[in-house]
Design a protein around this motif. Structure first.
Motif, PDB file in Angstrom:
ATOM      1  N   THR A   1      36.155  66.209  40.767  1.00  0.00           N
ATOM      2  CA  THR A   1      35.602  67.173  40.773  1.00  0.00           C
ATOM      3  C   THR A   1      36.669  68.319  41.536  1.00  0.00           C
ATOM      4  N   ILE A   2      36.106  68.279  42.581  1.00  0.00           N
ATOM      5  CA  ILE A   2      37.554  68.495  44.501  1.00  0.00           C
ATOM      6  C   ILE A   2      38.653  68.475  43.815  1.00  0.00           C
ATOM      7  N   ASN A   3      38.941  67.780  43.492  1.00  0.00           N
ATOM      8  CA  ASN A   3      40.886  67.399  42.720  1.00  0.00           C
ATOM      9  C   ASN A   3      41.011  68.668  41.842  1.00  0.00           C
ATOM     10  N   ASN A   4      40.178  68.651  40.850  1.00  0.00           N
ATOM     11  CA  ASN A   4      40.318  68.928  39.271  1.00  0.00           C
ATOM     12  C   ASN A   4      40.341  71.095  40.210  1.00  0.00           C
ATOM     13  N   GLY A   5      39.407  71.239  40.448  1.00  0.00           N
ATOM     14  CA  GLY A   5      39.196  72.241  40.844  1.00  0.00           C
ATOM     15  C   GLY A   5      40.318  73.024  41.976  1.00  0.00           C
ATOM     16  N   LEU A   6      40.645  72.034  42.954  1.00  0.00           N
ATOM     17  CA  LEU A   6      41.418  72.515  43.813  1.00  0.00           C
ATOM     18  C   LEU A   6      42.959  72.871  42.642  1.00  0.00           C
ATOM     19  N   ILE A   7      43.171  71.659  41.908  1.00  0.00           N
ATOM     20  CA  ILE A   7      44.478  71.972  40.885  1.00  0.00           C
ATOM     21  C   ILE A   7      43.992  73.419  39.943  1.00  0.00           C
ATOM     22  N   ILE A   8      43.256  73.874  39.488  1.00  0.00           N
ATOM     23  CA  ILE A   8      42.809  74.500  38.456  1.00  0.00           C
ATOM     24  C   ILE A   8      43.062  76.413  38.827  1.00  0.00           C
ATOM     25  N   MET A   9      42.801  75.991  40.875  1.00  0.00           N
ATOM     26  CA  MET A   9      42.832  77.164  42.038  1.00  0.00           C
ATOM     27  C   MET A   9      44.834  77.355  41.955  1.00  0.00           C
ATOM     28  N   GLY A  10      45.257  76.505  41.942  1.00  0.00           N
ATOM     29  CA  GLY A  10      46.709  76.818  41.932  1.00  0.00           C
ATOM     30  C   GLY A  10      47.150  76.233  43.648  1.00  0.00           C
ATOM     31  N   LEU A  11      46.535  75.578  44.347  1.00  0.00           N
ATOM     32  CA  LEU A  11      46.857  75.560  45.616  1.00  0.00           C
ATOM     33  C   LEU A  11      47.366  74.353  44.828  1.00  0.00           C
ATOM     34  N   ASP A  12      48.283  74.166  45.860  1.00  0.00           N
ATOM     35  CA  ASP A  12      50.364  72.813  45.994  1.00  0.00           C
ATOM     36  C   ASP A  12      49.315  71.440  46.356  1.00  0.00           C
ATOM     37  N   VAL A  13      50.087  70.596  46.554  1.00  0.00           N
ATOM     38  CA  VAL A  13      49.283  69.343  46.930  1.00  0.00           C
ATOM     39  C   VAL A  13      48.904  68.869  48.507  1.00  0.00           C
ATOM     40  N   SER A  14      50.097  69.287  48.874  1.00  0.00           N
ATOM     41  CA  SER A  14      49.824  69.580  50.693  1.00  0.00           C
ATOM     42  C   SER A  14      48.516  70.302  50.986  1.00  0.00           C
ATOM     43  N   GLU A  15      47.810  71.388  50.635  1.00  0.00           N
ATOM     44  CA  GLU A  15      47.166  72.286  50.403  1.00  0.00           C
ATOM     45  C   GLU A  15      45.937  71.420  49.491  1.00  0.00           C
ATOM     46  N   GLN A  16      46.039  70.779  48.382  1.00  0.00           N
ATOM     47  CA  GLN A  16      44.781  70.086  47.765  1.00  0.00           C
ATOM     48  C   GLN A  16      44.461  68.901  48.867  1.00  0.00           C
ATOM     49  N   MET A  17      45.497  68.239  49.200  1.00  0.00           N
ATOM     50  CA  MET A  17      44.556  67.355  50.550  1.00  0.00           C
ATOM     51  C   MET A  17      43.977  67.408  51.837  1.00  0.00           C
ATOM     52  N   MET A  18      44.987  68.637  52.294  1.00  0.00           N
ATOM     53  CA  MET A  18      44.083  68.899  52.993  1.00  0.00           C
ATOM     54  C   MET A  18      42.581  69.455  52.979  1.00  0.00           C
ATOM     55  N   ILE A  19      42.380  70.206  52.044  1.00  0.00           N
ATOM     56  CA  ILE A  19      40.881  70.754  51.953  1.00  0.00           C
ATOM     57  C   ILE A  19      39.904  69.872  51.225  1.00  0.00           C
ATOM     58  N   SER A  20      40.649  68.495  50.376  1.00  0.00           N
ATOM     59  CA  SER A  20      39.492  67.148  49.718  1.00  0.00           C
ATOM     60  C   SER A  20      39.255  66.395  51.126  1.00  0.00           C
ATOM     61  N   GLY A  21      40.246  66.242  52.219  1.00  0.00           N
ATOM     62  CA  GLY A  21      39.413  65.146  53.282  1.00  0.00           C
ATOM     63  C   GLY A  21      38.998  65.818  53.547  1.00  0.00           C
ATOM     64  N   ALA A  22      38.624  67.635  54.430  1.00  0.00           N
ATOM     65  CA  ALA A  22      37.984  67.952  55.334  1.00  0.00           C
ATOM     66  C   ALA A  22      36.891  67.693  54.425  1.00  0.00           C
ATOM     67  N   ILE A  23      36.838  67.508  53.293  1.00  0.00           N
ATOM     68  CA  ILE A  23      34.979  67.717  52.496  1.00  0.00           C
ATOM     69  C   ILE A  23      35.033  66.395  52.505  1.00  0.00           C
ATOM     70  N   ILE A  24      35.878  65.495  52.356  1.00  0.00           N
ATOM     71  CA  ILE A  24      34.540  64.443  53.032  1.00  0.00           C
ATOM     72  C   ILE A  24      34.466  64.009  53.865  1.00  0.00           C
ATOM     73  N   ILE A  25      35.072  64.533  55.019  1.00  0.00           N
ATOM     74  CA  ILE A  25      34.827  64.042  56.954  1.00  0.00           C
ATOM     75  C   ILE A  25      33.995  65.113  56.305  1.00  0.00           C
ATOM     76  N   VAL A  26      33.440  66.036  55.932  1.00  0.00           N
ATOM     77  CA  VAL A  26      32.695  66.632  56.367  1.00  0.00           C
ATOM     78  C   VAL A  26      30.683  65.827  55.834  1.00  0.00           C
TER      79      VAL A  26
END
Length: 325
Positions: A289-314
């Protein structure tokens, strides 16, 4: 002088001790779903088509993660599942390309996954090498084999029966990939929670010495866990092939890390002894769901990786019990 009779005090009712950390993956899933629903709901995020798309794209990780739950619950780790996924996909495609029926190709793919599981289990349980090192080396070795087999060239799969069953088909409007992931998750839940093998897995990971004193053959249990992991990786490889209608050497790249993240997010202890398949299933859907939502928001791959990684850590940090090692 007559003493007054004492009235016995009524015991106070105590609230049940709810371990909210066990539900953190579900809480985060609802929060993430609500966030994307409010921010990009008008972009079709909550549409049935997109929700089915999330389930389809996470099906392979779910299948791998269910088996990984058994391995981690037994106190081990399997980093070779991603490269095994590609190996099984290539074996399946090559067998069909050679003119054999697709059921024979499916059996050959499953056999390739079992071979990897046997090797991993042998080196870990018989030779005594730590599973991290064994499966790390196996990951590199199998990935090299994947590249060498077809010289990195893709192999198309034109058999529509295979593609429909293992990836691109629908059953009463439900994607076959979603059906596969749900069936595997249900089977995994039943085996881990209600069978002797599941109890032996948890006992082995919780305290191996105590389990052996209780009569549990811990080496055999771990060996079977690696077999299960290899077979699940092979199934995931066929699901990738069915969805893409081709087999590629790079299928499953990073799948081992995503599967481990889904398992830990779901509440399974990285140190063994505690596992939950339902939590793993929710963890997999959360990552998808995180990956899908970030793709729809138009974020590039590097931003997707940073945000999804941060959410998983939290999420993992919130799920960690206070004072736990």
């Amino acid at each position: 002088m007559q003493s007054k009779a004492t009235v016995p005090s009524r015991p106070m009712l105590s609230m049940p001790d709810i371990q909210w950390q066990n539900y953190v993956v579900y809480i985060f899933f609802i929060i993430v779903l609500a966030f994307f629903g409010f921010t990009i709901g008008d972009s079709g995020f909550l549409s049935v088509t997109n929700l089915f798309n999330i389930a389809r794209t996470t099906a392979m990780i779910t299948v791998i993660a269910v088996a990984m739950t058994f391995v981690i619950s037994a106190g081990e780790l399997d980093l070779s599942v991603g490269s095994t996924t590609a190996l099984a996909a290539l074996v399946c495609a090559l067998v069909m390309q050679a003119g054999f029926p697709w059921p024979v190709a499916v059996l050959a793919a499953i056999a390739s996954g079992l071979v990897v599981g046997v090797l991993n289990g042998f080196f870990v349980t018989v030779i005594g090498i730590p599973s991290f090192l064994v499966t790390l080396g196996m990951m590199q070795f199998i990935r090299g084999v994947d590249m060498r087999v077809t010289y990195t060239n893709p192999i198309s799969i034109s058999n529509q029966s295979f593609n429909g069953l293992f990836g691109s088909g629908y059953v009463f409007g439900v994607p076959s990939l979603l059906i596969w992931s749900v069936v595997i998750a249900v089977l995994g839940h039943v085996v881990l929670k209600y069978t002797g093998f599941g109890r032996e897995i948890l006992a082995t990971g919780g305290n191996r010495q105590a389990a052996e004193y209780s009569g549990v053959k811990t080496r055999r249990v771990k060996f079977y866990a690696f077999l299960l992991s290899g077979a699940a990786a092979a199934l995931a490889g066929m699901l990738y092939s069915g969805m893409m209608q081709t087999a590629r050497f790079n299928f499953g790249e990073g799948a081992e890390l995503m599967a481990i993240a889904a398992v830990i997010l779901g509440g399974t202890s990285l140190f063994g002894g505690k596992g939950t398949i339902l939590g793993t299933f929710a963890g997999s859907l959360l990552i998808g769901t995180i990956n899908n939502g970030l793709i729809i928001m138009g974020l590039d791959v590097s931003e997707q990786m940073m945000i999804s990684g941060a959410i998983i850590i939290v999420a993992v940090a919130f799920g960690k019990k206070p004072g736990a090692a």
